[in-house]
Design an enzyme around this catalytic site. Structure first.
Site, PDB file in Angstrom:
ATOM      1  N   ASP A  95      12.806  -9.734   8.021  1.00 43.60           N
ATOM      2  CA  ASP A  95      12.797  -8.925   6.845  1.00 43.60           C
ATOM      3  C   ASP A  95      13.789  -7.824   7.441  1.00 43.60           C
ATOM      4  O   ASP A  95      13.315  -6.757   7.453  1.00 43.60           O
ATOM      5  CB  ASP A  95      11.514  -8.651   6.311  1.00 43.60           C
ATOM      6  CG  ASP A  95      11.825  -8.211   4.765  1.00 43.60           C
ATOM      7  OD1 ASP A  95      12.371  -8.687   4.247  1.00 43.60           O
ATOM      8  OD2 ASP A  95      11.072  -7.803   4.204  1.00 43.60           O
ATOM      9  N   GLY A 138       0.829  -1.261   0.082  1.00 40.41           N
ATOM     10  CA  GLY A 138       0.329  -0.033  -0.220  1.00 40.41           C
ATOM     11  C   GLY A 138       0.688   1.022   0.164  1.00 40.41           C
ATOM     12  O   GLY A 138       2.023   1.519  -0.428  1.00 40.41           O
ATOM     13  N   THR A 139       0.574   2.079  -0.435  1.00 36.03           N
ATOM     14  CA  THR A 139       0.909   3.645  -0.132  1.00 36.03           C
ATOM     15  C   THR A 139       0.784   4.000   1.143  1.00 36.03           C
ATOM     16  O   THR A 139       0.031   4.228   2.243  1.00 36.03           O
ATOM     17  CB  THR A 139       0.259   4.550  -0.524  1.00 36.03           C
ATOM     18  OG1 THR A 139      -0.475   3.814  -1.455  1.00 36.03           O
ATOM     19  CG2 THR A 139       0.211   6.018  -0.686  1.00 36.03           C
ATOM     20  N   VAL A 140       2.270   4.994   2.110  1.00 37.96           N
ATOM     21  CA  VAL A 140       2.617   5.067   3.135  1.00 37.96           C
ATOM     22  C   VAL A 140       2.546   6.989   3.162  1.00 37.96           C
ATOM     23  O   VAL A 140       2.714   7.776   2.397  1.00 37.96           O
ATOM     24  CB  VAL A 140       3.909   5.024   4.125  1.00 37.96           C
ATOM     25  CG1 VAL A 140       3.383   5.485   4.989  1.00 37.96           C
ATOM     26  CG2 VAL A 140       3.543   2.769   4.278  1.00 37.96           C
TER      27      VAL A 140
HETATM   28  N1  LIG Z   1       7.178   5.686   9.882  1.00 37.06           N
HETATM   29  C1  LIG Z   1       7.375   6.279   8.877  1.00 37.06           C
HETATM   30  N2  LIG Z   1       7.956   7.499   8.574  1.00 37.06           N
HETATM   31  C2  LIG Z   1       8.161   8.065   8.294  1.00 37.06           C
HETATM   32  N3  LIG Z   1       7.749   7.155   6.576  1.00 37.06           N
HETATM   33  C3  LIG Z   1       7.358   6.319   6.527  1.00 37.06           C
HETATM   34  C4  LIG Z   1       7.445   5.347   7.744  1.00 37.06           C
HETATM   35  N4  LIG Z   1       6.360   4.064   6.892  1.00 37.06           N
HETATM   36  C5  LIG Z   1       7.371   3.989   6.052  1.00 37.06           C
HETATM   37  N5  LIG Z   1       7.778   5.227   5.383  1.00 37.06           N
HETATM   38  C6  LIG Z   1       7.255   5.246   4.209  1.00 37.06           C
HETATM   39  O1  LIG Z   1       7.142   4.531   3.169  1.00 37.06           O
HETATM   40  C7  LIG Z   1       7.687   3.794   2.550  1.00 37.06           C
HETATM   41  C8  LIG Z   1       7.015   2.467   2.178  1.00 37.06           C
HETATM   42  O2  LIG Z   1       6.636   2.116   3.247  1.00 37.06           O
HETATM   43  P1  LIG Z   1       5.862   0.549   3.331  1.00 37.06           P
HETATM   44  O3  LIG Z   1       5.997   0.030   4.699  1.00 37.06           O
HETATM   45  O4  LIG Z   1       4.103   0.283   2.721  1.00 37.06           O
HETATM   46  O5  LIG Z   1       7.303   0.211   2.301  1.00 37.06           O
HETATM   47  P2  LIG Z   1       8.428  -1.032   2.296  1.00 37.06           P
HETATM   48  O6  LIG Z   1       9.127  -1.163   3.866  1.00 37.06           O
HETATM   49  O7  LIG Z   1       8.747  -0.067   1.209  1.00 37.06           O
HETATM   50  O8  LIG Z   1       7.963  -2.161   1.332  1.00 37.06           O
HETATM   51  P3  LIG Z   1       7.579  -3.213   1.600  1.00 37.06           P
HETATM   52  O9  LIG Z   1       6.400  -3.698   2.473  1.00 37.06           O
HETATM   53  O10 LIG Z   1       7.016  -3.518  -0.449  1.00 37.06           O
HETATM   54  O11 LIG Z   1       8.789  -4.229   2.337  1.00 37.06           O
HETATM   55  C9  LIG Z   1       9.043   3.488   3.454  1.00 37.06           C
HETATM   56  O12 LIG Z   1       9.690   2.930   2.449  1.00 37.06           O
HETATM   57  C10 LIG Z   1       8.900   4.748   3.922  1.00 37.06           C
HETATM   58  O13 LIG Z   1       9.847   5.710   3.103  1.00 37.06           O
END
Ligand SMILES: Nc1ncnc2c1ncn2[C@@H]1O[C@H](COP(=O)(O)OP(=O)(O)OP(=O)(O)O)[C@@H](O)[C@H]1O
Length: 308
Positions: free
Chosen positions: A161, A53-55
């Site tokens: 992970d 998803g999207t953060v």
């Molecule tokens: N708590 C947070 N504070 C600031 N930025 C965040 C936070 N959580 C996630 N992000 C940003 O959002 C992006 C996407 O996060 P997400 O956890 O959805 O995916 P990911 O870990 O990069 O990928 P995947 O879920 O495919 O392993 C991250 O790479 C980071 O840059």
């Protein structure tokens, strides 16, 4: 007549049975007593996209506090749904300064799930790529991640992970573990959870090829050692500025990785590093899981003690 039998514990392999996610329009579940209503949050911008998803960066309308809101895709298949259930179960359980805090979890009647997290303003450790990281800075990062891992392993949670993209930092020089999508709570002591889950590149030899002749039953059940291998590779990557196993390939194929992880020698810290750091990396990246140090042992390694 009034016999009372205690119910058996649900096995970890079944869908986790936990408190249902509250709906966004009503109260939301939280690991703290303060609840934040989804309608009080305002989107600021997109922080990033993950596979699930999207953060978004969001702001609380009345307090102006900033949070990160992970909006999970609605059209999830059953595997992704299962992962989300596990992730939320773990997020509710954990409370550590070394793990990204989950404030609330919302679910709309449509099935859309959002996770409200502490905002980490400097993003992931991937952003350090290309920077020169000194040994004392690396020690500062390593100590915090190990404290997080030691906490999780103490709760019998295996992350599965650990990689730069799942470690977040903020401008207070704090580093925290995030993303529990493929993590697992170990229920039985002999539960073998070293299966092929997580990001291949950071996977330990025994997880990459659990059927190899030299992987004993004991190695297979030493699940926590897999997180230490991934941690060691992550620290080395931050130090050298690129994925340490295959310097010249950005996205190696599975066979190339398999050869490097299982058949090649363990990667080492560069020759010019201190003896303490070289030994620290060696203790994390021993091929045999039983010889790898645990998170608590590593916290007492001379590399971290001398940089205290
Ligand atoms: N708590 C947070 N504070 C600031 N930025 C965040 C936070 N959580 C996630 N992000 C940003 O959002 C992006 C996407 O996060 P997400 O956890 O959805 O995916 P990911 O870990 O990069 O990928 P995947 O879920 O495919 O392993 C991250 O790479 C980071 O840059």
């Amino acid at each position: 007549m009034n016999l009372k039998l205690s119910l058996p514990q649900a096995p970890s392999t079944s869908l986790p049975c936990f408190i249902p996610i509250a709906t966004a329009s009503t109260t939301v579940t939280s690991s703290t007593s303060n609840t934040i209503s989804a309608s009080d949050l305002e989107r600021v911008n997109v922080l990033g996209f993950g596979s699930g998803g999207t953060v978004y960066k969001v702001s609380h309308k009345t307090t102006s506090a900033t949070y990160a809101l992970k909006k999970v895709k609605e059209d999830m298949d059953s595997t992704s749904r299962h992962q989300l259930l596990r992730e939320t179960e773990i997020l509710r359980l954990v409370d550590s300064p070394y793990v990204v805090k989950c404030h609330d979890i919302y679910e709309k009647p449509s099935g859309e799930v959002s996770i409200l997290m502490e905002y980490m303003d400097l993003g992931t450790l991937e952003s350090l790529r290309g920077n020169v990281v000194k040994e004392d800075q690396l020690a500062l990062i390593a100590r915090q991640v190990l404290k997080g891992l030691s906490y999780l392993h103490g709760l019998k949670i295996v992350h599965r992970d650990i990689k730069p993209a799942n470690l977040l930092r903020n401008s207070r020089e704090e580093v925290k573990i995030a993303d529990f999508g493929v993590s697992k709570i170990m229920v039985k002591s002999l539960d073998k959870s070293n299966t092929f889950t997580g990001t291949c590149a950071y996977m330990s030899p025994e997880r990459f090829d659990s059927e190899a002749a030299d992987v004993s039953e004991e190695d297979k059940s030493n699940v926590y050692a897999g997180d230490i291998w991934s941690f060691g590779l992550t620290m080395l990557e931050i130090l050298v500025g690129h994925f340490p196993l295959l310097a010249h390939e950005d996205k190696p194929d599975w066979a190339t990785l398999m050869c490097a992880v299982c058949l090649g020698e363990s990667p080492k810290a560069p020759e010019e590093c201190s003896e303490e750091l070289k030994s620290f990396v060696d203790c994390c990246l021993r091929k045999k899981p039983s010889e790898r140090w645990t998170a608590s042992q590593l916290l007492n390694h001379p590399f971290l003690l001398q940089q205290d």
